[in-house]
Design a protein around this motif. Sequence first.
Motif, PDB file in Angstrom:
ATOM      1  N   LYS A   5       2.373   1.707  -3.416  1.00 54.94           N
ATOM      2  CA  LYS A   5       1.364   1.761  -4.486  1.00 54.94           C
ATOM      3  C   LYS A   5       1.409   0.527  -5.387  1.00 54.94           C
ATOM      4  N   VAL A  13      -6.736   4.206   3.020  1.00 55.69           N
ATOM      5  CA  VAL A  13      -6.271   3.505   1.821  1.00 55.69           C
ATOM      6  C   VAL A  13      -7.351   2.618   1.197  1.00 55.69           C
ATOM      7  N   ASP A  40      -6.686   3.077  -4.637  1.00 56.16           N
ATOM      8  CA  ASP A  40      -5.926   3.451  -5.818  1.00 56.16           C
ATOM      9  C   ASP A  40      -6.057   2.449  -6.962  1.00 56.16           C
ATOM     10  N   LEU A  69       0.825  -1.203   0.000  1.00 53.80           N
ATOM     11  CA  LEU A  69       0.000   0.000   0.000  1.00 53.80           C
ATOM     12  C   LEU A  69       0.864   1.260   0.000  1.00 53.80           C
ATOM     13  N   ASP A  92      -6.042   4.841   7.906  1.00 52.28           N
ATOM     14  CA  ASP A  92      -4.992   5.269   6.975  1.00 52.28           C
ATOM     15  C   ASP A  92      -5.550   5.842   5.678  1.00 52.28           C
ATOM     16  N   ASN A 113      -8.812  -1.533  -2.861  1.00 54.55           N
ATOM     17  CA  ASN A 113      -7.733  -0.556  -2.831  1.00 54.55           C
ATOM     18  C   ASN A 113      -8.240   0.778  -3.404  1.00 54.55           C
TER      19      ASN A 113
END
Length: 436
Positions: free
Chosen positions: A95, A116, A327, A92, A114, A325
């Motif tokens: 990335k 994330v 991202d 994480l 966090d 996730n």
Amino acid sequence: MSVISRRTALLAVATALTVSACSGSGGSGALGSSDAKDGKVTIRWSTWGSAEDLDVFKAFTDDFTKKHPNITLKFEPVASYEDYNPKLLTQLTSKTAPDVFYVGDDFIGKLVADGVLAPLDQQLAGPDSRSKPADFFEGIYGGAKKGGVTYGVPNDTNPEVLWYDKKALAEAGITEDPAALNQAGAWTMATYLEMNAKLKAADKYGSIFWNWYGSTYSLVNGFGGKVWEGGKYVAPSDPKARQAFKVLADGYKDKTFASADLLPEGNGPGTQFVKHKAGFYAGGRWVAESVKKGGDLANYDIVPFPSVDGKPIPSAVAASYLAINKDSAHPKEAFTFLTEFVSKEGQALRLKGGTAVPSVKGADELVTEGNYPAHVRTFLDARDNGFANYPEEVAVPGLTKAVNDHLMKIWEGKVGLDQGLTELQTLVDGMKGKQG
């Protein structure tokens, strides 16, 4: 055995072992990848467990791949739970984490804090969802929700109950059946402790507990105690919680209780239980595996944790969560995987013949088929009314383990009860203060 080792032995056997996911091939890259030639999207996902354990995911994978030929699943398992979280955190940070991944109930709070994880409410309520928010039991979300926002969906569960050995009880002169007492509204803490005393007098353990929040906090609830209140850890000062802690400390000291964490590897809790050396064994549906390997099936049954007045109480439910996730390069496809994985149909494919309890409504037959043990619906009642570990606790990284490790010092007699609980309060306040 530490609480994390216990999770490897139990939750990875009870949750990850019978929760599911899929194996697949193809794809590379940090988050997900798209092949320009065929338009396929690769979704990476991960959980923990051995290769043998994770075979249970194959049926779901095959079904998902047929339905979504444009999505290639790349499964990235990690063998042990001890290694899983550090690896996920590193990914994480760099990335490079998978698009979708499991999170344990003792770690979900950190990842939520966090920032994330992707919020899921809009998609869960949307037209493409196969797993609506109302399909799940509110108590088992635990730290996966914060401020009314959902960041993870329970994969499946394992409610903590008391398994009991009818032969051991009979050999101790106990004629009453715990499940029958429960159905009559007479399954009280006093009766339970009296049975434990008789079992000890017959040279048996009254109960075997693992040193984790599931057993400890369920027993605290049975005494009517409080653990967290108004965002503060109050168990060390709450009179009824202290009573529960005293019963546990005294029971470990005089060997009315046994700590499963401390029993020798070759003669562990499952072995002790099937050899009629203990009357009760606290655990989830996964205990059935021990019973089936070495016990007379009809001799064993389950009952919820008792209460002071015999009325039902909430007890702990082990859970893990599927999260996306934030991202991920392919949030739409990642959600397609998540929603089908945790749906009624997905859980039916993943859990059939396993030892977990579905987290979704409408899949109870996965537990009740076979009608074992006799009061198998106790698992469902415990899930429907139970609780995953307190959000306030799991929001602080390492706090649950620190609490359990400190309580073990009390159970082993390395520190007195009063001093130990004072130190426990200081420990929790200190760790929570640093987090704040």
